[in-house]
Design an enzyme around this catalytic site. Structure first.
Site, PDB file in Angstrom:
ATOM      1  N   ARG A 140      25.155  10.610 -39.587  1.00  0.00           N
ATOM      2  CA  ARG A 140      24.489  10.385 -40.869  1.00  0.00           C
ATOM      3  C   ARG A 140      23.193   9.596 -40.740  1.00  0.00           C
ATOM      4  NH1 ARG A 140      27.307  13.751 -40.784  1.00  0.00           N
ATOM      5  NH2 ARG A 140      29.219  14.172 -41.939  1.00  0.00           N
ATOM      6  N   SER A 154      30.545  12.201 -50.475  1.00  0.00           N
ATOM      7  CA  SER A 154      31.258  11.107 -49.806  1.00  0.00           C
ATOM      8  C   SER A 154      30.532   9.783 -50.019  1.00  0.00           C
ATOM      9  CB  SER A 154      31.379  11.391 -48.309  1.00  0.00           C
ATOM     10  OG  SER A 154      32.194  12.524 -48.079  1.00  0.00           O
ATOM     11  N   GLU A 206      27.961   5.604 -47.058  1.00  0.00           N
ATOM     12  CA  GLU A 206      27.180   6.805 -46.787  1.00  0.00           C
ATOM     13  C   GLU A 206      26.244   7.073 -47.959  1.00  0.00           C
ATOM     14  OE1 GLU A 206      28.033  11.578 -46.188  1.00  0.00           O
ATOM     15  OE2 GLU A 206      29.309  10.137 -45.148  1.00  0.00           O
TER      16      GLU A 206
END
Length: 335
Positions: free
Chosen positions: A196, A246, A316
């Protein structure tokens, strides 16, 4: 994917909200340096999948890559914070709004060109139609980002993906702009893709587009896999309610959703922000949720998981003002 040309996660003091005269003057200035649409006072809730966020001072929709560069130069020279918002699918915006320039690349960077097993695609292109177009040509490689409700630019910046793979695996090269509007070409190997994260985040660069290297396969096989993945998402994710995907990164060797559910947080609420009863790693907007409620709920969940398992969840979800600002809010270091 950074604000105002700062290193991502480093927030300057927010500029004071401009009065109408200042906003009108800045709008006139920007119209003098770029073509495209400019929307003063545009609510960011209209541009995020969580449907949360107050007004941006200005929202710009440039006509071309050259206009994007001009807008960045102008904002940087003015000392005005800026942010590329994409589809806003992994973004939480403040309730009080954003006293800067929000930039939408979907017009300026919206083209897709296939050539053999390669595709040159703009940063403003939506992932879903890109994946479907590749599948129709019998091209595989993008299944790992199937279902990610964002643009190519956001997927490049965040190295979006699933357990099946990530965006970085197919990137051959990227075209991007520095905060002062200079064009740079970056190879896939130079992108520093991680979990990420990518060089775009690290260096505060704005992706304009990329060349992706796919592989030839049976179109029916790819389409069947995409249908199966879509069915699993509908069964396991709260797609029926506004959400940002998420909320937490998966800790090494585990899943954030599993930890949250095991800690008893499923269904927890702060106002209209709720930990989804369907999937612990999603927070949904039940109707009128505010950013403050989302962050408050995140802080409660994070504390509960740490108390139960000794695991400190890392977000995230992207906060408009950057990662360090979000962590400070979660840790109670900002009023």
């Amino acid at each position: 994917m950074s604000a105002g040309g700062e290193r991502p996660g480093e927030r300057r003091e927010a500029a004071p909200a401009a009065d109408p005269a200042d906003a009108a003057r800045l709008e006139t200035e920007l119209r003098g340096v770029m073509c495209g649409r400019i929307h003063p006072g545009e609510p960011l809730a209209r541009h995020t999948t969580m449907r949360i966020g107050g007004p941006a001072l200005l929202l710009a929709v440039p006509d071309s890559e050259a206009d994007v560069a001009q807008a960045l130069r102008w904002a940087t020279m003015r000392g005005l914070s800026w942010r590329v918002i994409g589809l806003g699918s992994n973004l939480l915006c403040p309730d009080e709004g954003f006293p800067g320039l929000a930039i939408d690349l979907q017009t300026a960077c919206g083209t897709t060109r296939f050539s053999g097993t390669s595709v040159e695609v703009g940063a403003g292109v939506h992932l879903s139609p890109l994946i479907q177009a590749a599948a129709a040509r019998g091209l595989a490689g993008l299944e790992g980002v199937a279902g990610v409700p964002g643009t190519v630019g956001g997927a490049l910046a965040m190295n979006a993906g699933t357990a099946a793979g990530d965006m970085g695996a197919v990137v051959r090269r990227v075209r991007a702009l520095t905060p002062d509007g200079h064009l740079v070409e970056i190879t896939g190997a130079e992108m520093r893709f991680g979990y990420r994260t990518s060089r775009l985040q690290d260096d505060g660069l704005v992706a304009l587009g990329a060349v992706l290297a796919l592989r030839s396969t049976d179109a029916a096989v790819v389409r069947a896999e995409l249908r199966a993945r879509a069915l699993r998402r509908r069964q396991t994710q709260p797609l029926e309610l506004p959400n940002a995907g998420s909320i937490w990164r998966n800790p090494p060797g585990d899943y954030a959703g599993r930890l949250i559910e095991a800690a008893g947080c499923r269904g927890w609420r702060c106002g209209d922000a709720q930990v989804s009863p369907k999937h612990g790693n999603f927070i949904v907007n039940l109707g009128q949720a505010r950013a403050a409620e989302v962050i408050g709920l995140m802080a409660l969940v994070r504390a509960q998981v740490q108390a139960c398992f000794g695991v400190r969840l890392e977000p995230e979800l992207c906060w408009l003002w950057g990662r360090e600002a979000l962590l400070a809010l979660l840790d109670g270091k900002v009023d």
